[in-house]
Design a protein around this motif. Structure first.
Motif, PDB file in Angstrom:
ATOM      1  N   GLN A   1       0.829  -1.209   0.000  1.00 41.18           N
ATOM      2  CA  GLN A   1       0.000   0.000   0.000  1.00 41.18           C
ATOM      3  C   GLN A   1       0.866   1.262   0.000  1.00 41.18           C
ATOM      4  O   GLN A   1       0.384   2.360  -0.236  1.00 41.18           O
ATOM      5  CB  GLN A   1      -0.908  -0.007   1.235  1.00 41.18           C
ATOM      6  CG  GLN A   1      -2.060  -1.003   1.102  1.00 41.18           C
ATOM      7  CD  GLN A   1      -2.944  -1.010   2.329  1.00 41.18           C
ATOM      8  OE1 GLN A   1      -2.667  -0.290   3.301  1.00 41.18           O
ATOM      9  NE2 GLN A   1      -3.993  -1.819   2.285  1.00 41.18           N
ATOM     10  N   GLY A   2       2.209   1.118   0.237  1.00 42.25           N
ATOM     11  CA  GLY A   2       3.126   2.242   0.190  1.00 42.25           C
ATOM     12  C   GLY A   2       3.220   2.970   1.517  1.00 42.25           C
ATOM     13  O   GLY A   2       2.633   2.576   2.528  1.00 42.25           O
ATOM     14  N   VAL A   3       3.982   4.100   1.477  1.00 45.14           N
ATOM     15  CA  VAL A   3       4.187   4.893   2.684  1.00 45.14           C
ATOM     16  C   VAL A   3       3.629   6.295   2.465  1.00 45.14           C
ATOM     17  O   VAL A   3       3.248   6.679   1.345  1.00 45.14           O
ATOM     18  CB  VAL A   3       5.696   4.965   3.030  1.00 45.14           C
ATOM     19  CG1 VAL A   3       6.252   3.587   3.303  1.00 45.14           C
ATOM     20  CG2 VAL A   3       6.480   5.639   1.895  1.00 45.14           C
ATOM     21  N   ASP A   4       3.657   7.060   3.469  1.00 45.26           N
ATOM     22  CA  ASP A   4       3.170   8.435   3.394  1.00 45.26           C
ATOM     23  C   ASP A   4       4.092   9.229   2.465  1.00 45.26           C
ATOM     24  O   ASP A   4       5.318   9.254   2.652  1.00 45.26           O
ATOM     25  CB  ASP A   4       3.183   9.047   4.790  1.00 45.26           C
ATOM     26  CG  ASP A   4       2.541  10.430   4.818  1.00 45.26           C
ATOM     27  OD1 ASP A   4       2.328  10.998   3.729  1.00 45.26           O
ATOM     28  OD2 ASP A   4       2.278  10.922   5.921  1.00 45.26           O
ATOM     29  N   PRO A   5       3.555   9.857   1.395  1.00 40.78           N
ATOM     30  CA  PRO A   5       4.399  10.624   0.464  1.00 40.78           C
ATOM     31  C   PRO A   5       5.241  11.693   1.131  1.00 40.78           C
ATOM     32  O   PRO A   5       6.312  12.043   0.615  1.00 40.78           O
ATOM     33  CB  PRO A   5       3.374  11.249  -0.491  1.00 40.78           C
ATOM     34  CG  PRO A   5       2.191  10.332  -0.424  1.00 40.78           C
ATOM     35  CD  PRO A   5       2.126   9.849   0.999  1.00 40.78           C
ATOM     36  N   ASP A   6       4.751  12.229   2.279  1.00 45.80           N
ATOM     37  CA  ASP A   6       5.540  13.253   2.956  1.00 45.80           C
ATOM     38  C   ASP A   6       6.826  12.697   3.545  1.00 45.80           C
ATOM     39  O   ASP A   6       7.754  13.457   3.867  1.00 45.80           O
ATOM     40  CB  ASP A   6       4.693  13.892   4.076  1.00 45.80           C
ATOM     41  CG  ASP A   6       3.502  14.661   3.510  1.00 45.80           C
ATOM     42  OD1 ASP A   6       3.601  15.092   2.327  1.00 45.80           O
ATOM     43  OD2 ASP A   6       2.489  14.795   4.208  1.00 45.80           O
ATOM     44  N   LEU A   7       6.884  11.366   3.693  1.00 46.01           N
ATOM     45  CA  LEU A   7       8.077  10.738   4.278  1.00 46.01           C
ATOM     46  C   LEU A   7       9.080  10.282   3.201  1.00 46.01           C
ATOM     47  O   LEU A   7      10.133   9.749   3.534  1.00 46.01           O
ATOM     48  CB  LEU A   7       7.675   9.536   5.131  1.00 46.01           C
ATOM     49  CG  LEU A   7       6.730   9.819   6.297  1.00 46.01           C
ATOM     50  CD1 LEU A   7       6.348   8.515   6.994  1.00 46.01           C
ATOM     51  CD2 LEU A   7       7.368  10.786   7.280  1.00 46.01           C
ATOM     52  N   LEU A   8       8.727  10.430   1.887  1.00 49.28           N
ATOM     53  CA  LEU A   8       9.554   9.900   0.792  1.00 49.28           C
ATOM     54  C   LEU A   8      10.099  11.047  -0.060  1.00 49.28           C
ATOM     55  O   LEU A   8       9.344  11.898  -0.547  1.00 49.28           O
ATOM     56  CB  LEU A   8       8.729   8.957  -0.081  1.00 49.28           C
ATOM     57  CG  LEU A   8       9.483   8.231  -1.192  1.00 49.28           C
ATOM     58  CD1 LEU A   8      10.507   7.277  -0.611  1.00 49.28           C
ATOM     59  CD2 LEU A   8       8.496   7.482  -2.077  1.00 49.28           C
TER      60      LEU A   8
END
Length: 622
Positions: A23-30
């Motif tokens: 499902q991926g990670v929070d875009p703010d963390l990438l």
């Protein structure tokens, strides 16, 4: 049931964890770090050291304009890009693009790329770069894998190899360029075939001849003196080295005006059939249009010979004699080659084998033997004798073959395409004489061996001394063994073992071997391959109990299965036995020369006279 439920639960849990992870990670963390933008061909921010490659396929002077035009064009082309620097224009003239052989400038360019001197190569088209798909794609990939990569720009096709989308287009166009060369090669070969089949031959420059307006060969008398001098010196007995040294000393020019001669240049004159007025087309051919390697035509392609094509400088008789001398010289033969055949005595019809003369064919041996037999009118067949009154009648009885008895004292010989080796007992039967002569009778299929001396030209050394004791020595026979194998219908892949007998009268002895009665030694590997190719079980051909000999399987003639040996009276009555009480026994008689139907060279006295006259003429001119 509980175990099954637990297994299902574990699988569901595993699937759930995989779904959660993807499902991926929070875009703010990438954070995404962008890649460098791909360099465009005309990117003004990129400095490039540029090489230009040009190639013209022939060295015809008319192609020089093509090369100069390419050179001027690309000098202007590179100068129009301010961030480009022209390193060098690499050019190959008169070189085919189907191979990298002899393309020195191309190879130098690739080496300079590897040394980091070039960033990009520009060439007119894929076909100029290479007409071999393996060379083209292989070289491009090699340049791309360098660090930093080197790109190739094909202008006509607008392909830049550092562009990821270029691979399919380049592969397709490179294949088309190679096929174009294939079509041209096929068309050229078809053109040659049509020309030769109608007697239209090419006439390249040849020493001793000029060409008139129609392209016909006309004798150049001054050059013809050099040709005659070469042939007469060789026929008289001079070596190619001695002839080359004399021509260099006399400063006799070659066709190209060179006054320094070599053995190979003399040999090329001696082997050119055009000097005797004939033309033989397609002596060599090129089987592969990609590598252009020339092969000698040994029946692979049609050949065309025309007699009396032009005026001869050398007679056909002298030319044939020279070719035979050249062939024999490869094996140490000297002098004019001759076959010698025994015309009387117990060995009548036997032809002496000269171990250093390779120019005689199987048919030469047959006709030489037949002529000796027919000269006397006698038959070569043995005389059948019936029992006399009071004698035991042995009709219907057979003499068992010695091969069926395990005896170490057999007179034997083993023959292969690589050499001949006699057994120790054969040496002892001829009192361990170190030199012998080999004689064959083509019709009777017999081999005779008689004592000889070292100074006899046809003698062979069949024994060597060690600790004052003689041992058999292998007789190598590259000059004559292929002919003998053809004469007797033998397979050169096999070895043949023959048991013989000694015939003796007074002090004269001779060993006789019946070449009809041979054991064939075949390697197990060849039989196994035969079984594989014909889908046969090995047990049908290689019984466990079959007798072996030094890793070989012994095979016997099929007719041996019908009898134990030869009939008693047939065995005892041979051309030799009819002479046991005759004065014609003489097995030491020397052979008479057989000249056959081949044209014979002029007498040595005539050659010497012409040679002296020629030497006076050329020395007087100098």
């Amino acid at each position: 049931m509980k175990d099954a439920e637990c297994s299902v639960n574990r699988a569901d849990s595993k699937k759930s964890r995989i779904r959660s992870r993807y499902q991926g990670v929070d875009p703010d963390l990438l954070e995404i770090i962008p890649a460098k933008p791909a360099e465009g061909l005309y990117d003004e921010a990129v400095y490039r050291r540029v090489a230009v490659y040009a190639r013209v396929s022939t060295d015809d002077p008319r192609q020089t304009s093509s090369y100069e035009l390419q050179k001027n064009y690309y000098e202007d082309y590179v100068s129009r890009c301010p961030n480009w620097e022209l390193v060098r224009i690499y050019a190959d003239e008169g070189i085919s693009g189907t191979s990298l052989r002899h393309r020195d400038s191309f190879i130098q360019m690739i080496d300079d790329c590897a040394a980091g001197k070039i960033d990009m190569i520009i060439t007119k088209s894929v076909s100029r770069f290479a007409r071999n798909i393996m060379d083209c794609i292989g070289t491009v990939n090699k340049l791309k894998q360098q660090i930093p990569s080197v790109g190739v720009f094909f202008e006509n096709e607008q392909i830049f190899t550092l562009n990821p989308q270029s691979e399919m287009s380049l592969s397709f166009i490179a294949a088309m360029a190679q096929e174009e060369s294939h079509v041209k090669s096929s068309s050229m070969n078809a053109s040659y075939e049509m020309r030769f089949s109608h007697g239209i031959f090419m006439t390249p420059p040849l020493l001793g001849y000029d060409q008139n307006e129609e392209g016909n060969l006309i004798i150049n008398e001054e050059e013809a003196k050099t040709v005659r001098l070469i042939f007469f010196m060789y026929l008289y007995g001079y070596s190619t080295r001695q002839i080359a040294d004399l021509l260099t000393k006399l400063e006799r020019p070659t066709k190209r005006g060179n006054v320094t001669w070599s053995r190979s240049s003399v040999l090329s004159v001696l082997q050119n059939e055009r000097h005797c007025g004939e033309v033989l087309a397609r002596k060599t051919f090129t089987p592969n249009y990609l590598d252009h390697k020339v092969r000698r035509n040994c029946g692979d392609r049609n050949q065309y010979r025309q007699f009396n094509h032009h005026e001869a400088i050398i007679t056909p008789e002298d030319f044939v004699a020279v070719q035979r001398k050249i062939s024999n010289a490869k094996y140490g033969g000297s002098g004019m080659p001759e076959l010698h055949v025994i015309s009387d005595g117990a060995l009548k019809g036997f032809v002496i084998v000269n171990p250093r003369w390779a120019s005689f064919t199987a048919e030469d041996y047959r006709t030489a033997s037949e002529e000796a037999e027919n000269r006397s009118g006698d038959s070569i067949d043995g005389v059948m004798v019936n029992p006399q009154n009071g004698d035991l009648d042995f009709r219907g009885y057979e003499i068992a073959r010695t091969e069926f008895f395990n005896s170490s004292s057999k007179i034997s010989v083993t023959m292969s395409i690589d050499g001949i080796r006699f057994g120790m007992d054969a040496l002892q039967k001829l009192d361990c004489t170190p030199y012998v002569e080999l004689l064959i009778h083509p019709q009777l299929h017999q081999l005779a061996v008689r004592p000889s001396k070292k100074e006899i030209r046809t003698s062979v050394k069949w024994a060597t001394a060690a600790n004052v004791k003689y041992h058999p020595k292998i007789i190598t026979g590259a000059a004559f063994l292929p002919t003998l194998f053809e004469l007797f219908g033998w397979n050169p892949e096999y070895r043949y073992r023959i048991t013989g007998i000694r015939r003796q009268k007074n002090s004269e002895s001779v060993l006789l071997f019946d070449l009809y009665e041979t054991e064939v030694l075949i390697s197990v590997e060849k039989i196994q391959k035969f079984c594989e190719d014909n889908h046969l079980p090995e047990s049908e051909l290689i019984p466990v109990s079959m007798f072996g000999y030094r890793g070989k399987i012994v095979a016997y003639p099929l007719h041996w299965a019908q009898s134990f040996g030869s009939e008693f009276y047939q065995h005892t009555q041979t051309p030799f036995s009819s002479m046991d009480n005759s004065d014609l026994w003489n097995v030491s008689t020397q052979g008479n020369p057989y000249y056959g139907t081949e044209p014979q060279p002029r007498p040595k006295e005539h050659i010497e006279k012409n040679l002296r006259q020629l030497l006076k003429e050329v020395q007087k001119e100098d």
